[in-house]
Design a protein around this motif. Sequence first.
Motif, PDB file in Angstrom:
ATOM      1  N   SER A 182      14.063 -19.868   9.425  1.00  0.00           N
ATOM      2  CA  SER A 182      14.100 -18.472   9.005  1.00  0.00           C
ATOM      3  C   SER A 182      12.686 -17.981   8.748  1.00  0.00           C
ATOM      4  O   SER A 182      11.762 -18.774   8.537  1.00  0.00           O
ATOM      5  CB  SER A 182      14.954 -18.301   7.742  1.00  0.00           C
ATOM      6  OG  SER A 182      14.378 -18.997   6.657  1.00  0.00           O
ATOM      7  N   LEU A 183      12.527 -16.675   8.758  1.00  0.00           N
ATOM      8  CA  LEU A 183      11.215 -16.061   8.565  1.00  0.00           C
ATOM      9  C   LEU A 183      11.397 -14.736   7.838  1.00  0.00           C
ATOM     10  O   LEU A 183      12.339 -13.992   8.124  1.00  0.00           O
ATOM     11  CB  LEU A 183      10.539 -15.817   9.921  1.00  0.00           C
ATOM     12  CG  LEU A 183       9.222 -15.018   9.914  1.00  0.00           C
ATOM     13  CD1 LEU A 183       8.108 -15.840   9.272  1.00  0.00           C
ATOM     14  CD2 LEU A 183       8.841 -14.622  11.338  1.00  0.00           C
ATOM     15  N   LYS A 184      10.507 -14.469   6.884  1.00  0.00           N
ATOM     16  CA  LYS A 184      10.507 -13.148   6.254  1.00  0.00           C
ATOM     17  C   LYS A 184       9.850 -12.188   7.234  1.00  0.00           C
ATOM     18  O   LYS A 184       8.633 -12.175   7.385  1.00  0.00           O
ATOM     19  CB  LYS A 184       9.769 -13.170   4.914  1.00  0.00           C
ATOM     20  CG  LYS A 184       9.796 -11.815   4.207  1.00  0.00           C
ATOM     21  CD  LYS A 184       9.458 -11.915   2.726  1.00  0.00           C
ATOM     22  CE  LYS A 184       8.054 -12.387   2.500  1.00  0.00           C
ATOM     23  NZ  LYS A 184       7.674 -12.331   1.066  1.00  0.00           N
ATOM     24  N   ILE A 185      10.663 -11.386   7.888  1.00  0.00           N
ATOM     25  CA  ILE A 185      10.161 -10.543   8.969  1.00  0.00           C
ATOM     26  C   ILE A 185       9.701  -9.177   8.477  1.00  0.00           C
ATOM     27  O   ILE A 185       9.091  -8.423   9.237  1.00  0.00           O
ATOM     28  CB  ILE A 185      11.225 -10.372  10.073  1.00  0.00           C
ATOM     29  CG1 ILE A 185      12.498  -9.729   9.513  1.00  0.00           C
ATOM     30  CG2 ILE A 185      11.546 -11.722  10.706  1.00  0.00           C
ATOM     31  CD1 ILE A 185      13.558  -9.455  10.569  1.00  0.00           C
ATOM     32  N   TYR A 186      10.001  -8.869   7.217  1.00  0.00           N
ATOM     33  CA  TYR A 186       9.510  -7.607   6.644  1.00  0.00           C
ATOM     34  C   TYR A 186       9.264  -7.827   5.163  1.00  0.00           C
ATOM     35  O   TYR A 186      10.154  -8.257   4.432  1.00  0.00           O
ATOM     36  CB  TYR A 186      10.515  -6.474   6.852  1.00  0.00           C
ATOM     37  CG  TYR A 186       9.927  -5.105   6.604  1.00  0.00           C
ATOM     38  CD1 TYR A 186       9.282  -4.410   7.618  1.00  0.00           C
ATOM     39  CD2 TYR A 186       9.999  -4.510   5.348  1.00  0.00           C
ATOM     40  CE1 TYR A 186       8.729  -3.164   7.402  1.00  0.00           C
ATOM     41  CE2 TYR A 186       9.447  -3.265   5.119  1.00  0.00           C
ATOM     42  CZ  TYR A 186       8.817  -2.595   6.148  1.00  0.00           C
ATOM     43  OH  TYR A 186       8.259  -1.361   5.927  1.00  0.00           O
ATOM     44  N   ASP A 187       8.035  -7.547   4.724  1.00  0.00           N
ATOM     45  CA  ASP A 187       7.604  -7.806   3.352  1.00  0.00           C
ATOM     46  C   ASP A 187       7.500  -6.481   2.599  1.00  0.00           C
ATOM     47  O   ASP A 187       6.732  -5.600   2.978  1.00  0.00           O
ATOM     48  CB  ASP A 187       6.250  -8.519   3.376  1.00  0.00           C
ATOM     49  CG  ASP A 187       5.827  -9.004   2.008  1.00  0.00           C
ATOM     50  OD1 ASP A 187       5.665  -8.165   1.097  1.00  0.00           O
ATOM     51  OD2 ASP A 187       5.637 -10.226   1.850  1.00  0.00           O
ATOM     52  N   PHE A 188       8.287  -6.352   1.521  1.00  0.00           N
ATOM     53  CA  PHE A 188       8.306  -5.088   0.784  1.00  0.00           C
ATOM     54  C   PHE A 188       6.976  -4.788   0.096  1.00  0.00           C
ATOM     55  O   PHE A 188       6.548  -3.634   0.029  1.00  0.00           O
ATOM     56  CB  PHE A 188       9.434  -5.098  -0.248  1.00  0.00           C
ATOM     57  CG  PHE A 188      10.811  -5.028   0.360  1.00  0.00           C
ATOM     58  CD1 PHE A 188      11.012  -4.405   1.578  1.00  0.00           C
ATOM     59  CD2 PHE A 188      11.903  -5.585  -0.293  1.00  0.00           C
ATOM     60  CE1 PHE A 188      12.271  -4.331   2.151  1.00  0.00           C
ATOM     61  CE2 PHE A 188      13.171  -5.514   0.268  1.00  0.00           C
ATOM     62  CZ  PHE A 188      13.357  -4.891   1.487  1.00  0.00           C
ATOM     63  N   ALA A 189       6.316  -5.812  -0.439  1.00  0.00           N
ATOM     64  CA  ALA A 189       5.040  -5.590  -1.126  1.00  0.00           C
ATOM     65  C   ALA A 189       3.984  -5.067  -0.151  1.00  0.00           C
ATOM     66  O   ALA A 189       3.250  -4.119  -0.458  1.00  0.00           O
ATOM     67  CB  ALA A 189       4.570  -6.887  -1.786  1.00  0.00           C
ATOM     68  N   LYS A 190       3.908  -5.679   1.024  1.00  0.00           N
ATOM     69  CA  LYS A 190       2.951  -5.215   2.031  1.00  0.00           C
ATOM     70  C   LYS A 190       3.323  -3.825   2.536  1.00  0.00           C
ATOM     71  O   LYS A 190       2.451  -3.009   2.859  1.00  0.00           O
ATOM     72  CB  LYS A 190       2.893  -6.206   3.186  1.00  0.00           C
ATOM     73  CG  LYS A 190       2.319  -7.563   2.801  1.00  0.00           C
ATOM     74  CD  LYS A 190       2.365  -8.531   3.969  1.00  0.00           C
ATOM     75  CE  LYS A 190       1.820  -9.898   3.572  1.00  0.00           C
ATOM     76  NZ  LYS A 190       1.919 -10.881   4.679  1.00  0.00           N
TER      77      LYS A 190
END
Length: 245
Positions: A182-190
């Motif tokens: 799995s991969l974090k494909i969208y980062d809310f902080a960024k």
Amino acid sequence: MDISRGGVGVRRRIEEGNMELKETHKAGLSSASHASMLDKRDWTNESTETGNTPTELQEPYAPHSDAEEDELHRRRHWCNVAYWENRTRVGRMYTVFNDHVNIFLELPHGNGFCLGLLHRENRSEPVVRTRMKIGCGLTLSLESDGVWAYNRSNYALFVNSLTLNWPPSRTFRVCRIEPGFSLKIYDFAKSKLLELDKREPQPPDGPINTRSIQISFIKGWGPRYSRQFITSCPCWLEVILSPPR
């Protein structure tokens, strides 16, 4: 890069689903009893345009009453998903209300966005070959820190979003997700930092949708691949995130 052998939230949901199926099979329940044991929230993962994706474990699809339609529109959706074959979008946008959604061609005992139900005449041979390999596809999961993708298929996924292009630059980065990872494909902080950057002058090639994610099945694209653009990939997804509350 946040990549792992299954994200915590995603892995938990996959394991819970597998346990439910095993326990139900062991008890020898009928399909009707089996369906009643499933988490009801999985049954409400509908598209406002395509309706339910029929599966063995779902109730038969029936048109919504006016009251049900009103309730559906009052609920908050967090993303829309479009399926593309090269430059052509196939089917309508799939609206996601639950905190996770399965996207697949064939997934026994699963529900979500079934690409196998999207028909198109005269598909090219590369598209047909790629579709045959999608299989169980992927799971998109909305977590507190961002959006995660879990690869449930037997082949790699390729992903790009503006938060994967970090630090921000005019070039873009395509990340590969191997089967079972799995991969974090969208980062809310960024993403919040990118929203602040909107106040700066836009680049000469036009504005960029900071809340869009592209996912290609099996085939990569970009500077390191023969396909320079996502529209050259046989089968791919466009995930458009809803604005934050």
